[in-house]
Motif scaffolding. Structure first.
Motif, PDB file in Angstrom:
ATOM      1  N   ARG A   1      39.967 -50.930 -23.613  1.00 13.68           N
ATOM      2  CA  ARG A   1      39.660 -51.477 -25.018  1.00 13.68           C
ATOM      3  C   ARG A   1      38.509 -51.492 -25.262  1.00 13.68           C
ATOM      4  N   PRO A   2      37.494 -50.465 -25.376  1.00  7.94           N
ATOM      5  CA  PRO A   2      36.305 -50.492 -25.618  1.00  7.94           C
ATOM      6  C   PRO A   2      35.857 -50.818 -27.023  1.00  7.94           C
ATOM      7  N   LYS A   3      34.727 -51.136 -27.583  1.00  7.38           N
ATOM      8  CA  LYS A   3      34.070 -51.533 -29.118  1.00  7.38           C
ATOM      9  C   LYS A   3      35.032 -50.430 -29.968  1.00  7.38           C
ATOM     10  N   LYS A   4      35.702 -50.667 -30.961  1.00 12.12           N
ATOM     11  CA  LYS A   4      36.136 -50.029 -31.905  1.00 12.12           C
ATOM     12  C   LYS A   4      37.270 -48.961 -31.354  1.00 12.12           C
ATOM     13  N   ALA A   5      37.890 -49.641 -30.509  1.00  9.73           N
ATOM     14  CA  ALA A   5      39.050 -48.808 -29.688  1.00  9.73           C
ATOM     15  C   ALA A   5      40.179 -48.631 -30.666  1.00  9.73           C
ATOM     16  N   LEU A   6      40.582 -49.594 -31.707  1.00  8.76           N
ATOM     17  CA  LEU A   6      41.664 -49.289 -32.553  1.00  8.76           C
ATOM     18  C   LEU A   6      41.085 -47.964 -33.572  1.00  8.76           C
ATOM     19  N   GLU A   7      39.994 -47.900 -34.050  1.00  3.38           N
ATOM     20  CA  GLU A   7      39.543 -46.910 -34.841  1.00  3.38           C
ATOM     21  C   GLU A   7      39.520 -45.579 -34.096  1.00  3.38           C
ATOM     22  N   LYS A   8      38.877 -45.798 -32.652  1.00  2.28           N
ATOM     23  CA  LYS A   8      39.106 -44.420 -32.240  1.00  2.28           C
ATOM     24  C   LYS A   8      40.597 -43.805 -31.933  1.00  2.28           C
ATOM     25  N   LEU A   9      41.475 -44.787 -31.536  1.00  9.91           N
ATOM     26  CA  LEU A   9      42.777 -44.352 -31.477  1.00  9.91           C
ATOM     27  C   LEU A   9      43.280 -43.889 -32.544  1.00  9.91           C
ATOM     28  N   ASN A  10      43.301 -44.416 -33.931  1.00  9.66           N
ATOM     29  CA  ASN A  10      43.812 -43.998 -34.801  1.00  9.66           C
ATOM     30  C   ASN A  10      43.101 -42.725 -35.461  1.00  9.66           C
ATOM     31  N   ALA A  11      41.917 -42.332 -35.085  1.00 11.09           N
ATOM     32  CA  ALA A  11      41.429 -40.915 -35.362  1.00 11.09           C
ATOM     33  C   ALA A  11      42.137 -40.003 -34.461  1.00 11.09           C
ATOM     34  N   LEU A  12      42.434 -40.374 -33.148  1.00  9.79           N
ATOM     35  CA  LEU A  12      43.046 -39.416 -32.295  1.00  9.79           C
ATOM     36  C   LEU A  12      44.475 -39.060 -32.895  1.00  9.79           C
ATOM     37  N   LEU A  13      45.132 -40.360 -33.149  1.00 12.35           N
ATOM     38  CA  LEU A  13      46.558 -40.147 -33.663  1.00 12.35           C
ATOM     39  C   LEU A  13      46.582 -39.257 -34.981  1.00 12.35           C
ATOM     40  N   GLY A  14      45.710 -39.286 -35.756  1.00 16.05           N
ATOM     41  CA  GLY A  14      45.610 -38.486 -36.802  1.00 16.05           C
ATOM     42  C   GLY A  14      45.682 -37.031 -36.350  1.00 16.05           C
ATOM     43  N   ARG A  15      44.775 -36.656 -35.537  1.00 16.60           N
ATOM     44  CA  ARG A  15      44.693 -35.364 -34.746  1.00 16.60           C
ATOM     45  C   ARG A  15      46.019 -34.967 -34.147  1.00 16.60           C
ATOM     46  N   LEU A  16      46.770 -35.780 -33.641  1.00 18.50           N
ATOM     47  CA  LEU A  16      47.975 -35.498 -32.973  1.00 18.50           C
ATOM     48  C   LEU A  16      49.195 -35.500 -33.722  1.00 18.50           C
ATOM     49  N   GLY A  17      48.964 -35.816 -35.311  1.00 18.80           N
ATOM     50  CA  GLY A  17      50.014 -35.700 -36.105  1.00 18.80           C
ATOM     51  C   GLY A  17      50.818 -37.009 -36.060  1.00 18.80           C
ATOM     52  N   LEU A  18      50.176 -38.068 -35.607  1.00 19.58           N
ATOM     53  CA  LEU A  18      50.962 -39.473 -35.473  1.00 19.58           C
ATOM     54  C   LEU A  18      50.741 -40.461 -36.541  1.00 19.58           C
ATOM     55  N   PRO A  19      51.421 -41.359 -36.699  1.00 22.55           N
ATOM     56  CA  PRO A  19      51.112 -42.504 -37.571  1.00 22.55           C
ATOM     57  C   PRO A  19      50.000 -43.385 -37.147  1.00 22.55           C
ATOM     58  N   GLU A  20      49.223 -43.910 -37.868  1.00 27.56           N
ATOM     59  CA  GLU A  20      48.243 -44.862 -37.445  1.00 27.56           C
ATOM     60  C   GLU A  20      48.938 -46.325 -37.058  1.00 27.56           C
ATOM     61  N   LEU A  21      47.875 -46.948 -35.977  1.00 28.93           N
ATOM     62  CA  LEU A  21      48.563 -48.446 -35.628  1.00 28.93           C
ATOM     63  C   LEU A  21      47.889 -49.172 -36.542  1.00 28.93           C
ATOM     64  N   SER A  22      48.672 -50.444 -36.668  1.00 27.58           N
ATOM     65  CA  SER A  22      47.903 -51.440 -37.328  1.00 27.58           C
ATOM     66  C   SER A  22      47.040 -52.438 -36.414  1.00 27.58           C
ATOM     67  N   GLY A  23      47.553 -52.256 -34.999  1.00 31.13           N
ATOM     68  CA  GLY A  23      46.749 -53.200 -34.024  1.00 31.13           C
ATOM     69  C   GLY A  23      47.013 -52.701 -32.787  1.00 31.13           C
ATOM     70  N   LEU A  24      46.478 -52.853 -31.665  1.00 31.99           N
ATOM     71  CA  LEU A  24      46.474 -52.479 -30.428  1.00 31.99           C
ATOM     72  C   LEU A  24      47.862 -52.952 -29.764  1.00 31.99           C
TER      73      LEU A  24
END
Length: 438
Positions: free
Chosen positions: A193-216
């Motif tokens: 869970r580094p800095k801006k982990a949620l933003e980075k995860l959501n960016a990757l989820l978009g590239r995987l075609g998955l819905p974004e997360l509202s929280g970790l």
């Protein structure tokens, strides 16, 4: 597996090609370098070993930082180290300078190799994980075959320095590719869970075609005493047994693998073949590796990988017993060399696939790096042991039988793992499963 996931595996394959080329570059330039500086046999042997020492150091010392800083930053840093080391090799003015540059290059390659296997594993689905890791490991054979062929042409037309210059430029080109296409690990973002982990995860989820997360997702609660950090984690109660199995199997397989790949052309020539025919067998060993790693990965998608790998190791041992003693036509010997290439390269690829499975995301790069590092020690010891046995009047056939026993030992060790087959397990403690559950 989405196209993005397979693209990540492809980038990891390109990273692995650097390892294949780097192992071959010194072997192809050894004669020219020796003639340039009038080196003795021991001095040339030191140069040949310098890169392997560096690779062992990179796997043991640099790879564990990927569990703290991230897989992507460490890969990029190691690519720069390896590329600059290659360029420094091209401009070396003494043998000692070249040896130092080879150690630096090896440090970078050792860190790259551990992380590329981990990233390929973490971005693959559970069913295709072993195939993804073994496919990216075929980059070694591709780098050794394609890069080696280019090195021969460069050596003949532009001298030995051009080979290292070419390797440095290719490594820096892969650095640019990795900057653009290599993502951070989902597992690392969830575990550390580094800095801006949620933003980075959501960016990757978009590239995987998955819905974004509202929280970790909620972190896994840790019970009991605090875990040791760094390599000491590998000897915590739950990891002590698998760590010893990984280390022993890596040492035994690398011990046998580097004997087969390094000594086969010379020993076959000493057994009656011409030098050109011996080199042809060496090329066939590398070519067979491309098919072998893929075949093992496909079988591991259906069966438990440690059982498939144990069978491959036993077949390798059996084939080695027949290589030198084969009395058939030349094409029979070539066929045997190709078959050995299939199985011996698959043995290495299979270990790369096992190590990420037995370790959790918080220690995966450390476990992978130390496994490869211990294996590199076996690679360093292997040619020294073969030379000593030849001095002790061992025949080539006796050497192949003896080194075949290393694969029998590895098969016994690997069979002691407790890994479920993909068809028996559809969930796992990794980033993909955690996100699916969330």
């Amino acid at each position: 597996m989405t196209g993005f996931q397979w693209a990540v595996v492809g980038v990891c394959m390109a990273l692995n090609m650097i390892d294949g080329f780097d192992v071959m570059v010194m072997a192809f330039t050894a004669s020219a370098v020796s003639a340039h500086w009038h080196l003795s046999g021991s001095e040339l042997g030191f140069l040949l070993s310098a890169g392997l020492f560096g690779m062992a150091g990179g796997s043991l010392l640099l790879a564990p930082w990927a569990d703290k800083l991230g897989r992507r930053p460490l890969v990029l840093a190691c690519l720069l180290i390896a590329g600059l080391g290659m360029l420094a090799s091209a401009w070396s003015q003494t043998a000692m300078q070249l040896a130092a540059s080879r150690v630096v290059t090896g440090l970078g390659v050792g860190g790259i190799l551990a992380c590329s296997n981990v990233i390929a594993s973490e971005y693959a689905s559970l069913r295709w994980r072993s195939l993804a890791v073994t496919l990216q490991s075929t980059g070694y054979a591709l780098g050794a075959t394609i890069g080696g062929s280019i090195a021969v042409w460069l050596l003949a037309h532009h001298g030995w320095r051009s080979v290292f210059l070419f390797g440095g430029l290719c490594t820096l080109a892969v650095f640019v590719i990795a900057c653009l296409a290599l993502p951070e690990s989902l597992d690392f973002l969830l575990a550390r869970r580094p800095k801006k982990a949620l933003e980075k995860l959501n960016a990757l989820l978009g590239r995987l075609g998955l819905p974004e997360l509202s929280g970790l997702p909620a972190p896994v609660a840790r019970v009991g005493a605090a875990k040791p950090r760094g390599p000491l984690q590998l000897f915590s109660p739950g990891l002590r047994r698998p760590t010893m199995l990984v280390w022993l199997s890596f040492f035994a397989v690398m011990f046998g693998f580097y004997f087969v790949m390094s000594w086969t052309p010379k020993l076959l020539a000493a057994s009656g073949l011409s030098a050109e025919q011996g080199v042809t067998c060496g090329v066939l060993l590398s070519l067979g590796g491309i098919l072998g790693a893929t075949l093992l990965g496909l079988l591991a998608a259906r069966f438990a990988i440690h059982r498939v790998l144990a069978v491959f190791m036993l077949v390798t041992a059996a084939l080695l017993c027949f290589l030198v003693g084969s009395s058939g036509a030349l094409w029979v010997l070539y066929a045997l060399a190709f078959l050995i290439g299939i199985f011996v390269n698959a043995c290495v690829a299979g270990l790369y696939a096992i190590a990420p499975v037995v370790y959790g995301s918080d220690v995966r790069a450390t476990g992978m790096g130390w496994g490869i590092g211990v294996g590199r020690i076996g690679a360093i010891v292997s040619p020294l042991a073969a030379g000593s046995l030849l001095d002790a009047a061992w025949s080539p056939n006796q050497l192949y039988v003896g080194y075949g026993l290393a694969f029998v030992f590895a098969a016994v060790i690997v069979s002691l793992h407790r890994i479920a087959s993909p068809s028996a397990s559809r969930t796992g403690k990794d980033g993909m499963a955690a996100l699916a559950a969330h």
